[in-house]
Design a protein around this motif. Structure first.
Motif, PDB file in Angstrom:
ATOM      1  N   ALA A  93       0.825  -1.203   0.000  1.00 22.51           N
ATOM      2  CA  ALA A  93       0.000   0.000   0.000  1.00 22.51           C
ATOM      3  C   ALA A  93       0.863   1.259   0.000  1.00 22.51           C
ATOM      4  N   GLU A  94       1.959   1.220   0.737  1.00 20.16           N
ATOM      5  CA  GLU A  94       2.871   2.363   0.784  1.00 20.16           C
ATOM      6  C   GLU A  94       3.454   2.645  -0.590  1.00 20.16           C
ATOM      7  N   ILE A  95       3.857   1.593  -1.303  1.00 20.87           N
ATOM      8  CA  ILE A  95       4.433   1.777  -2.638  1.00 20.87           C
ATOM      9  C   ILE A  95       3.359   2.195  -3.627  1.00 20.87           C
ATOM     10  N   CYS A  96       2.165   1.611  -3.496  1.00 19.92           N
ATOM     11  CA  CYS A  96       1.042   1.943  -4.378  1.00 19.92           C
ATOM     12  C   CYS A  96       0.697   3.423  -4.293  1.00 19.92           C
ATOM     13  N   SER A  97       0.792   3.997  -3.116  1.00 22.08           N
ATOM     14  CA  SER A  97       0.489   5.411  -2.932  1.00 22.08           C
ATOM     15  C   SER A  97       1.444   6.303  -3.702  1.00 22.08           C
ATOM     16  N   SER A  98       2.676   5.834  -3.865  1.00 20.49           N
ATOM     17  CA  SER A  98       3.673   6.611  -4.597  1.00 20.49           C
ATOM     18  C   SER A  98       3.581   6.387  -6.102  1.00 20.49           C
ATOM     19  N   TYR A  99       3.197   5.143  -6.502  1.00 16.77           N
ATOM     20  CA  TYR A  99       3.136   4.796  -7.929  1.00 16.77           C
ATOM     21  C   TYR A  99       1.782   4.164  -8.271  1.00 16.77           C
ATOM     22  N   PRO A 100       0.710   4.973  -8.377  1.00 11.32           N
ATOM     23  CA  PRO A 100      -0.630   4.428  -8.658  1.00 11.32           C
ATOM     24  C   PRO A 100      -0.863   4.177 -10.151  1.00 11.32           C
ATOM     25  N   THR A 101      -0.296   3.074 -10.673  1.00 11.09           N
ATOM     26  CA  THR A 101      -0.465   2.731 -12.086  1.00 11.09           C
ATOM     27  C   THR A 101      -1.012   1.314 -12.225  1.00 11.09           C
ATOM     28  N   SER A 102      -1.651   1.030 -13.375  1.00  9.41           N
ATOM     29  CA  SER A 102      -2.222  -0.300 -13.618  1.00  9.41           C
ATOM     30  C   SER A 102      -1.146  -1.374 -13.611  1.00  9.41           C
ATOM     31  N   SER A 264      -6.304  -4.089  -6.277  1.00  7.03           N
ATOM     32  CA  SER A 264      -6.505  -2.662  -5.981  1.00  7.03           C
ATOM     33  C   SER A 264      -5.450  -1.804  -6.658  1.00  7.03           C
ATOM     34  N   ALA A 265      -4.219  -2.339  -6.768  1.00  9.68           N
ATOM     35  CA  ALA A 265      -3.158  -1.610  -7.457  1.00  9.68           C
ATOM     36  C   ALA A 265      -3.396  -1.605  -8.962  1.00  9.68           C
ATOM     37  N   HIS A 266      -3.834  -2.737  -9.507  1.00 11.69           N
ATOM     38  CA  HIS A 266      -4.053  -2.828 -10.956  1.00 11.69           C
ATOM     39  C   HIS A 266      -5.226  -1.961 -11.410  1.00 11.69           C
ATOM     40  N   MET A 267      -6.143  -1.661 -10.490  1.00 12.72           N
ATOM     41  CA  MET A 267      -7.318  -0.864 -10.852  1.00 12.72           C
ATOM     42  C   MET A 267      -7.118   0.625 -10.573  1.00 12.72           C
ATOM     43  N   THR A 268      -5.899   1.039 -10.207  1.00 12.60           N
ATOM     44  CA  THR A 268      -5.702   2.430  -9.809  1.00 12.60           C
ATOM     45  C   THR A 268      -5.907   3.436 -10.942  1.00 12.60           C
ATOM     46  N   GLU A 269      -5.620   3.043 -12.191  1.00 12.20           N
ATOM     47  CA  GLU A 269      -5.828   3.990 -13.290  1.00 12.20           C
ATOM     48  C   GLU A 269      -7.309   4.197 -13.595  1.00 12.20           C
ATOM     49  N   LYS A 276      -4.466   7.811  -2.947  1.00  9.42           N
ATOM     50  CA  LYS A 276      -5.005   7.639  -1.586  1.00  9.42           C
ATOM     51  C   LYS A 276      -5.920   6.419  -1.516  1.00  9.42           C
ATOM     52  N   ASN A 277      -6.791   6.266  -2.524  1.00 11.31           N
ATOM     53  CA  ASN A 277      -7.799   5.212  -2.470  1.00 11.31           C
ATOM     54  C   ASN A 277      -7.268   3.835  -2.852  1.00 11.31           C
ATOM     55  N   GLY A 278      -6.200   3.786  -3.661  1.00 11.00           N
ATOM     56  CA  GLY A 278      -5.580   2.493  -3.965  1.00 11.00           C
ATOM     57  C   GLY A 278      -5.056   1.819  -2.707  1.00 11.00           C
ATOM     58  N   PRO A 279      -4.231   2.509  -1.903  1.00 11.86           N
ATOM     59  CA  PRO A 279      -3.759   1.921  -0.643  1.00 11.86           C
ATOM     60  C   PRO A 279      -4.901   1.563   0.308  1.00 11.86           C
ATOM     61  N   ARG A 280      -5.926   2.417   0.341  1.00 12.21           N
ATOM     62  CA  ARG A 280      -7.074   2.100   1.199  1.00 12.21           C
ATOM     63  C   ARG A 280      -7.752   0.812   0.761  1.00 12.21           C
ATOM     64  N   GLY A 281      -7.836   0.623  -0.552  1.00  7.23           N
ATOM     65  CA  GLY A 281      -8.445  -0.600  -1.068  1.00  7.23           C
ATOM     66  C   GLY A 281      -7.667  -1.840  -0.671  1.00  7.23           C
TER      67      GLY A 281
END
Length: 522
Positions: A93-102, A264-269, A276-281
């Motif tokens: 989640a920490e990394i996802c917050s920095s790099y929110p890409t599919s 949740s990370a793959h759906m960030t785009e 914010k919401n990717g890590p929450r997911g």
């Protein structure tokens, strides 16, 4: 196209407030917004939660938990494996917050490994992740086909009443039909997928609590609290007597269940304010699954009074433990197992939703990976249709998952390795970017809105260590003496995948693959 290592990004200053933070961050990373950004944090959570799907994971591998340790492995193993899985999720989640890409994990590895190692890091992470995801879809939908077979068997009188037992060829046909339905649903606009995702999450939560309360209540014989919380089953019929060894093998059910939250990370785009919401997911899907799953495991285990009978291949369900629990609970009280068959149907619907969301995640990973030229015929798989859906990637994912299930026609033991690839393969892809974050990028990592602060390194090391441990544990023999029928194919499957990935890199990919490519012109 330019290498992701070149500084061709859209400055954050260009965001005048009209873009949401996830869209702006995507532009900063060098990507155009091609998918429709329409998912809320609830919808993002729903996709991961429905892939984790405690009804799917626990039901599918409950036999494994009963056989290796029984209630003690089921209850205390749940807490142990879930605790470490949450640490993995926090680091992701920490990394996802920095790099929110599919592209998620393979993109993270490229950025965190540094220019020198970026291509190889993203290559190995990406392929472990996408093959692991295909294996998840294969194992989930094949499990659904097997459960449909059990429903047919019970509905026609059960094994002891002359019920119809489907052949392995019919199971494959059922598997193909399920995949076809999942591909059709995933061809719909994201707004429809969002609706189905939320419905899946609600079905899992409501289904768990209905079944955990209903089944023990209906059963005429219930286990005591002492049995549920203290009984350790060593009678596994596999020639294994060491208690620690047995407990370790029983962890597979939990670890397999708490898998797939990278969705949740793959759906960030496609998620609003994804940084914010990717890590929450990610975090919420794992956290709520832990609570809901524990309730389901405890509730169902209170209906367990005879473990050997539930695992006996000659019982009415053919040895499918949870189906047998449901069937016998209603049959013993009402003289008919129809209510139990309906309960099995509730689980089947949850598994259907799980497979649906898994195909969604598969297709987004294939879309992102091919966008960067990593897959054969990449230009075909990253195309989107008028509804902004990566339609070709959807059907590719369904086709590959069907082909992977064909191994069951040759050997069901070899097919069971799919569960191991799904579990270990995915967790290896989870651990790689975390490892790069705590080593090569320890000082250079720039956290996003969600971060673990000074605890990020510690949590990351524990997460990576846990993945290394389970990779070894789940490769151990599960039966003695070891024969071609009892061999654990996990090290063969995962090791073979590793050799293929590295070989393809050394022989060809290192000459042309440069890691993630940006697609925004300067």
């Amino acid at each position: 196209m330019v290498s992701g290592n070149e500084k061709r990004v859209l400055p954050l200053a260009q965001n005048d407030g009209t873009l949401d933070s996830g869209h702006a961050r995507l532009n900063e990373l060098g990507y155009k917004q091609e998918l429709k950004r329409d998912l809320s944090v609830l919808s993002n959570f729903a996709f991961s939660f429905s892939i984790i799907s405690v009804l799917t994971g626990v039901t599918t591998l409950y036999n494994n938990g009963l056989r290796f340790g029984g209630p003690v492995s089921l209850i205390y193993g749940w807490f142990m494996a879930c605790s470490f899985s949450m640490l993995v999720a926090l680091s992701m989640a920490e990394i996802c917050s920095s790099y929110p890409t599919s592209g998620g994990l393979y993109y993270w590895s490229a950025k965190l490994a540094g220019p020198k190692w970026a291509p190889f890091a993203s290559w190995i992470t990406g392929w472990f992740n996408i093959v692991g995801q295909w294996a998840v879809t294969t194992s989930v939908d094949f499990s659904l086909a097997q459960l449909i077979q059990v429903i047919i068997l019970l509905s026609t009188g059960g094994k002891n009443g002359g019920g119809y037992e489907a052949s392995k060829y019919l199971v494959i046909v059922l598997h193909g039909i399920v995949l076809l339905l999942h591909a059709i649903i995933n061809s719909l606009p994201i707004s429809w997928l969002s609706f189905f995702g939320r419905l899946a999450a609600a079905w899992n939560i409501v289904g768990v609590f209905v079944l955990m309360i209903l089944i023990p209540f209906v059963a005429t014989e219930r286990a005591s609290a002492k049995f549920v919380f203290t009984h350790f089953n060593t009678d596994n019929g596999q020639g294994i007597g060491d208690t620690v060894y047995i407990f370790v093998l029983g962890l597979l059910m939990t670890q397999y269940t708490i898998t797939g939250y990278d969705a949740s990370a793959h759906m960030t785009e496609e998620t609003k304010n994804a940084d914010k919401n990717g890590p929450r997911g990610i975090i919420s899907s794992v956290g709520i699954s832990i609570i809901v799953g524990f309730c389901y495991v405890v509730g169902i285990t209170f209906a367990v009074t005879n473990i050997p009978f539930l695992l006996d291949a000659n019982n009415d369900s053919g040895g499918y433990a949870i189906a047998e629990i449901f069937y016998q609970a209603f049959k013993s009280r009402y003289g008919s197992g129809v209510g139990g068959i309906i309960c099995v149907g509730v689980v089947a619907v949850a598994i259907f939703f799980c497979g649906m969301s898994s195909v969604t995640s598969n297709s987004r990973m294939a879309y992102a990976f091919s966008r960067d030229g990593a897959m054969p015929c990449s230009s075909l798989w990253h195309k989107v249709n008028k509804q902004e859906v990566p339609i070709n990637a959807v059907w590719l994912s369904a086709l590959i998952s069907f082909c992977m299930a064909l191994t069951s026609l040759g050997s069901i033991v070899a097919f069971n390795a799919m569960v191991s690839i799904a579990t270990i393969g995915l967790y290896i892809s989870y651990a790689l970017p975390i490892f790069f974050r705590i080593t090569l990028a320890r000082k250079s990592f720039v956290p996003g809105p969600f971060n673990l602060g000074r605890y990020g390194i510690l949590v990351g090391w524990i997460a990576v260590t846990w993945v290394a441990i389970i990779s070894v544990l789940f490769s151990l023999p599960v039966a003695y003496p070891i024969t071609i029928e009892t061999l654990n194919y996990t090290p063969v499957a995962v090791g073979g995948l590793f050799i293929l990935i590295v070989s393809s890199w050394v022989l060809r990919a290192r000459h042309w693959f440069r890691g993630p490519l940006t697609n925004i012109d300067p």
